[in-house]
Design a protein around this motif. Structure first.
Motif, PDB file in Angstrom:
ATOM      1  N   ILE A   1       1.050  -1.217  -0.366  1.00 52.96           N
ATOM      2  CA  ILE A   1       0.198  -0.143   0.024  1.00 52.96           C
ATOM      3  C   ILE A   1       1.169   1.812   0.352  1.00 52.96           C
ATOM      4  O   ILE A   1       1.607   1.528   1.515  1.00 52.96           O
ATOM      5  CB  ILE A   1      -0.641   0.096   0.721  1.00 52.96           C
ATOM      6  N   ASP A   2       0.559   2.279  -0.727  1.00 53.70           N
ATOM      7  CA  ASP A   2       1.301   3.640  -0.721  1.00 53.70           C
ATOM      8  C   ASP A   2       0.493   4.371  -0.794  1.00 53.70           C
ATOM      9  O   ASP A   2      -0.350   4.911  -1.532  1.00 53.70           O
ATOM     10  CB  ASP A   2       2.353   3.909  -2.630  1.00 53.70           C
ATOM     11  N   CYS A   3       0.865   4.719   0.479  1.00 53.71           N
ATOM     12  CA  CYS A   3      -0.213   5.504   1.506  1.00 53.71           C
ATOM     13  C   CYS A   3      -0.018   6.949   1.721  1.00 53.71           C
ATOM     14  O   CYS A   3      -0.682   7.653   2.297  1.00 53.71           O
ATOM     15  CB  CYS A   3      -0.546   5.374   2.826  1.00 53.71           C
ATOM     16  N   HIS A   4       0.360   7.748   0.202  1.00 54.33           N
ATOM     17  CA  HIS A   4       1.602   8.795   0.023  1.00 54.33           C
ATOM     18  C   HIS A   4       1.860   9.570  -0.797  1.00 54.33           C
ATOM     19  O   HIS A   4       3.268   9.293  -1.333  1.00 54.33           O
ATOM     20  CB  HIS A   4       2.380   9.481   1.295  1.00 54.33           C
ATOM     21  N   THR A   5       0.622   9.350  -2.430  1.00 52.36           N
ATOM     22  CA  THR A   5       1.255  10.000  -3.390  1.00 52.36           C
ATOM     23  C   THR A   5       1.171  11.108  -4.165  1.00 52.36           C
ATOM     24  O   THR A   5      -0.302  11.441  -3.476  1.00 52.36           O
ATOM     25  CB  THR A   5       1.134   9.187  -4.352  1.00 52.36           C
ATOM     26  N   HIS A   6       1.285  11.769  -5.201  1.00 52.87           N
ATOM     27  CA  HIS A   6       1.296  13.123  -5.633  1.00 52.87           C
ATOM     28  C   HIS A   6       1.316  12.499  -7.102  1.00 52.87           C
ATOM     29  O   HIS A   6       1.971  13.337  -8.194  1.00 52.87           O
ATOM     30  CB  HIS A   6       1.853  14.395  -5.391  1.00 52.87           C
TER      31      HIS A   6
ATOM     32  N   ALA B   1       1.093   4.888 -12.094  1.00 48.33           N
ATOM     33  CA  ALA B   1       0.542   3.846 -11.614  1.00 48.33           C
ATOM     34  C   ALA B   1       1.099   2.432 -11.129  1.00 48.33           C
ATOM     35  O   ALA B   1       1.075   1.484 -10.589  1.00 48.33           O
ATOM     36  CB  ALA B   1      -0.802   3.689 -11.298  1.00 48.33           C
ATOM     37  N   ASP B   2       1.492   2.052 -12.977  1.00 52.11           N
ATOM     38  CA  ASP B   2       2.133   0.718 -13.549  1.00 52.11           C
ATOM     39  C   ASP B   2       3.202   0.401 -12.267  1.00 52.11           C
ATOM     40  O   ASP B   2       3.207  -0.995 -12.158  1.00 52.11           O
ATOM     41  CB  ASP B   2       1.794   0.525 -14.755  1.00 52.11           C
TER      42      ASP B   2
ATOM     43  N   ALA C   1       2.082  -3.302  -5.368  1.00 50.91           N
ATOM     44  CA  ALA C   1       0.951  -2.702  -5.052  1.00 50.91           C
ATOM     45  C   ALA C   1      -0.737  -3.174  -4.877  1.00 50.91           C
ATOM     46  O   ALA C   1      -0.561  -3.011  -6.679  1.00 50.91           O
ATOM     47  CB  ALA C   1       1.262  -0.931  -5.220  1.00 50.91           C
ATOM     48  N   THR C   2      -1.206  -2.853  -4.030  1.00 53.75           N
ATOM     49  CA  THR C   2      -2.949  -3.319  -4.492  1.00 53.75           C
ATOM     50  C   THR C   2      -3.382  -2.084  -4.648  1.00 53.75           C
ATOM     51  O   THR C   2      -4.829  -2.216  -4.626  1.00 53.75           O
ATOM     52  CB  THR C   2      -2.528  -4.440  -3.618  1.00 53.75           C
ATOM     53  N   THR C   3      -2.541  -0.744  -3.270  1.00 56.40           N
ATOM     54  CA  THR C   3      -3.613   0.407  -2.958  1.00 56.40           C
ATOM     55  C   THR C   3      -3.047   1.519  -2.941  1.00 56.40           C
ATOM     56  O   THR C   3      -1.813   1.684  -2.146  1.00 56.40           O
ATOM     57  CB  THR C   3      -4.703   0.325  -1.508  1.00 56.40           C
ATOM     58  N   ILE C   4      -3.297   2.628  -3.721  1.00 60.40           N
ATOM     59  CA  ILE C   4      -3.046   4.011  -4.095  1.00 60.40           C
ATOM     60  C   ILE C   4      -3.008   4.774  -3.298  1.00 60.40           C
ATOM     61  O   ILE C   4      -4.436   5.336  -3.786  1.00 60.40           O
ATOM     62  CB  ILE C   4      -1.926   3.826  -5.314  1.00 60.40           C
ATOM     63  N   GLU C   5      -2.951   5.960  -2.693  1.00 61.78           N
ATOM     64  CA  GLU C   5      -3.485   6.651  -2.147  1.00 61.78           C
ATOM     65  C   GLU C   5      -3.362   7.727  -3.365  1.00 61.78           C
ATOM     66  O   GLU C   5      -1.640   8.554  -4.004  1.00 61.78           O
ATOM     67  CB  GLU C   5      -2.707   7.430  -0.979  1.00 61.78           C
TER      68      GLU C   5
ATOM     69  N   GLU D   1      -9.441   2.257 -14.559  1.00 56.43           N
ATOM     70  CA  GLU D   1      -8.149   1.944 -15.981  1.00 56.43           C
ATOM     71  C   GLU D   1      -7.796   0.630 -15.093  1.00 56.43           C
ATOM     72  O   GLU D   1      -6.455  -0.348 -16.265  1.00 56.43           O
ATOM     73  CB  GLU D   1      -7.525   2.778 -16.101  1.00 56.43           C
ATOM     74  N   ARG D   2      -7.107  -0.178 -13.557  1.00 57.05           N
ATOM     75  CA  ARG D   2      -6.102  -0.320 -13.405  1.00 57.05           C
ATOM     76  C   ARG D   2      -7.079  -1.481 -12.371  1.00 57.05           C
ATOM     77  O   ARG D   2      -7.599  -0.686 -11.096  1.00 57.05           O
ATOM     78  CB  ARG D   2      -5.123  -0.207 -13.547  1.00 57.05           C
ATOM     79  N   PRO D   3      -6.028  -2.451 -12.144  1.00 53.52           N
ATOM     80  CA  PRO D   3      -6.687  -3.572 -11.077  1.00 53.52           C
ATOM     81  C   PRO D   3      -5.589  -3.467  -9.768  1.00 53.52           C
ATOM     82  O   PRO D   3      -5.010  -3.437  -9.396  1.00 53.52           O
ATOM     83  CB  PRO D   3      -6.128  -4.772 -11.146  1.00 53.52           C
ATOM     84  N   VAL D   4      -6.317  -1.630  -9.516  1.00 54.94           N
ATOM     85  CA  VAL D   4      -5.951  -1.314  -8.048  1.00 54.94           C
ATOM     86  C   VAL D   4      -7.294  -0.638  -7.121  1.00 54.94           C
ATOM     87  O   VAL D   4      -7.805   0.424  -8.170  1.00 54.94           O
ATOM     88  CB  VAL D   4      -4.461  -0.693  -8.509  1.00 54.94           C
ATOM     89  N   ARG D   5      -6.797  -0.501  -5.836  1.00 48.48           N
ATOM     90  CA  ARG D   5      -7.388   0.033  -5.277  1.00 48.48           C
ATOM     91  C   ARG D   5      -7.132   1.928  -5.080  1.00 48.48           C
ATOM     92  O   ARG D   5      -5.874   1.532  -4.173  1.00 48.48           O
ATOM     93  CB  ARG D   5      -7.785  -0.418  -4.033  1.00 48.48           C
ATOM     94  N   VAL D   6      -7.781   2.817  -5.713  1.00 45.77           N
ATOM     95  CA  VAL D   6      -7.379   3.979  -5.130  1.00 45.77           C
ATOM     96  C   VAL D   6      -8.234   4.762  -4.456  1.00 45.77           C
ATOM     97  O   VAL D   6      -9.474   5.259  -4.498  1.00 45.77           O
ATOM     98  CB  VAL D   6      -6.979   4.494  -6.399  1.00 45.77           C
ATOM     99  N   LEU D   7      -7.344   5.394  -3.270  1.00 40.55           N
ATOM    100  CA  LEU D   7      -8.060   6.285  -2.085  1.00 40.55           C
ATOM    101  C   LEU D   7      -8.020   7.582  -2.844  1.00 40.55           C
ATOM    102  O   LEU D   7      -6.074   8.218  -3.618  1.00 40.55           O
ATOM    103  CB  LEU D   7      -7.968   6.078  -0.830  1.00 40.55           C
ATOM    104  N   THR D   8      -8.498   8.649  -2.585  1.00 40.81           N
ATOM    105  CA  THR D   8      -8.032  10.194  -3.186  1.00 40.81           C
ATOM    106  C   THR D   8      -7.900  11.185  -1.884  1.00 40.81           C
ATOM    107  O   THR D   8      -8.768  10.381  -0.216  1.00 40.81           O
ATOM    108  CB  THR D   8      -9.324  10.847  -4.214  1.00 40.81           C
ATOM    109  N   SER D   9      -6.982  12.337  -2.077  1.00 35.28           N
ATOM    110  CA  SER D   9      -7.192  12.921  -0.377  1.00 35.28           C
ATOM    111  C   SER D   9      -7.050  14.309  -1.768  1.00 35.28           C
ATOM    112  O   SER D   9      -6.085  15.133  -2.075  1.00 35.28           O
ATOM    113  CB  SER D   9      -5.741  12.736   0.129  1.00 35.28           C
TER     114      SER D   9
END
Length: 398
Positions: free
Chosen positions: A64-69, A122-123, A130-134, A159-167
């Motif tokens: 899980i990458d919990c902090h990205t831009h 993301a790729d 990674a299965t979850t990306i913020e 578009e991708r098999p990944v969970r995305v959370l937005t901040s």
């Protein structure tokens, strides 16, 4: 689906260890883990739609990458050169570079192009398990572009098999020629309300720093978030200590991120609030910082520590969660077990997620199978990706 003949790092020990279970099998029903059992006790008649023989490999929760831009336009390679020539991060920012330069590029980039570029980033994370990306906004600083960024972030998960959370990170920087208080009231908070109305926001973030916003200004944003029922988090104590961390704790922040200049008192406040400390060694490395997060104080007070890439075009142009784990160990003194907890169970907590980050019955079947003999290898190697198979929602996919 059945995954058998694996060593399972359950990460279910509160971040104190790997929770290793050798010679195990994991049964998946739908998108959930149904059973984690010793191989010897596996019923021979278990019916499955598919089977993976791990051949002794290591199985962990998906990272899980919990902090990205990762949604942004342009790049800041020239600023990289400037810093190498002696300019500080603050000097670059005050000269019109830094976050504001990316704002211009992001405003000028069409939404379709932003998405194509973000998918490439993301790729890279997906390829490392990674299965979850913020994903944060914050490079718009106007209502239309902040909404554009958040729509792109949502589209990544479609578009991708990944969970995305937005901040929502509207309080990221002060636009050139605008007074900070006016920006908060006239742009940031209205943008937040508009994004929330469109269902684009999972949490609200801010940047509390001398080159950004004061605790009082961030407090107004957090009040608006609270009124909308949204959790908060905060970029705090990266370059100085302005008192942002106690403010974040006051609002029960999911996480406080960077925290290089946090004090022991800040650690106590985070512990009392249940906030996660998100360590971002990529920015520490890129900016040639020397002030390290108070890891000993976090341990002493029981503050969970997450680890993330902070992937952004300026202070952390790093697209490797595995490298972030290595850097957290090398620069900040985390153990490999703490680094893996930082990208699994503690990263999940930093995002307010309760159904991922641990391998246990009932949890989402977001998993990573690695070509390693021991979990410490994930933090030990540099520039090596030992991922064998990524499993998202119970389905093998890369």
């Amino acid at each position: 689906m059945l995954i058998r003949n694996v060593t399972v790092a359950t990460m279910g020990e509160g971040g104190t260890g790997y929770g290793l279970r050798p010679d195990c099998a994991v049964l998946i029903e739908g998108d959930r883990i149904a059973q984690v059992t010793p191989e010897a006790k596996l019923a021979p008649t278990t019916g499955t739609d598919g089977e993976i023989n791990g051949e002794g490999r290591l199985l962990t929760p998906g990272l899980i990458d919990c902090h990205t831009h990762i949604v942004h336009g342009g790049n800041r390679a020239r600023e990289f050169e400037m810093r190498l020539e002696g300019a500080s991060y603050e000097e670059v920012a005050r000269a019109g570079g830094g976050i504001v330069s990316t704002v211009t590029a992001t405003r000028d980039t069409p939404e379709t192009t932003l998405l194509a570029q973000a998918l490439t980033r993301a790729d890279a994370l997906i390829a490392e398990g990674a299965t979850t990306i913020e994903v944060k906004s914050g490079y718009g600083l106007d209502i239309d572009t902040e909404l554009k960024m958040l729509r792109v972030a949502r589209a990544i998960g479609q578009e991708r098999p990944v969970r995305v959370l937005t901040s929502f990170l509207g309080a990221h920087a002060v636009p050139k020629g605008v007074e900070a208080d006016a920006y908060i009231d006239d742009v940031c908070i209205p943008a937040l309300k508009a994004a929330h109305a469109e269902g684009l926001v999972d949490a609200v973030d801010g940047f509390c720093e001398g080159i950004a916003f004061t605790p009082a200004q961030i407090g107004r944003v957090f009040e608006a978030a609270q009124a909308l029922g949204l959790p908060v988090k905060l970029h705090s104590d990266q370059l100085s200590n302005l008192g942002g961390t106690p403010l974040a704790a006051q609002y029960g922040a999911l996480s406080v991120d960077h925290v290089e200049y946090s004090s022991e008192g800040d650690a106590r406040a985070m512990a009392q609030a249940g906030s996660v400390a998100v360590l971002l060694p990529g920015a520490f490395y890129t900016l040639h910082e020397t002030q390290k997060p108070p890891v000993a104080a976090f341990r002493q007070h029981g503050v969970p520590m997450a680890v993330a890439t902070d992937w952004n075009p300026g202070s952390s142009p790093m697209g490797s969660i595995l490298l972030a784990m290595n850097m957290a160990c090398t620069f900040f003194g985390l153990t490999p077990a703490e680094a893996l907890a930082g990208t699994t169970c503690h990263a999940a907590r930093a995002l307010g997620l309760q159904d991922t980050g641990v391998i246990a019955p009932g949890m989402r079947a977001d998993l990573a199978l690695w070509d390693v003999e021991a979990p410490a290898e994930l933090s030990y190697r540099i520039g090596v990706n030992p991922l064998h198979t990524r499993i998202f929602g119970g389905q093998p996919c890369q």
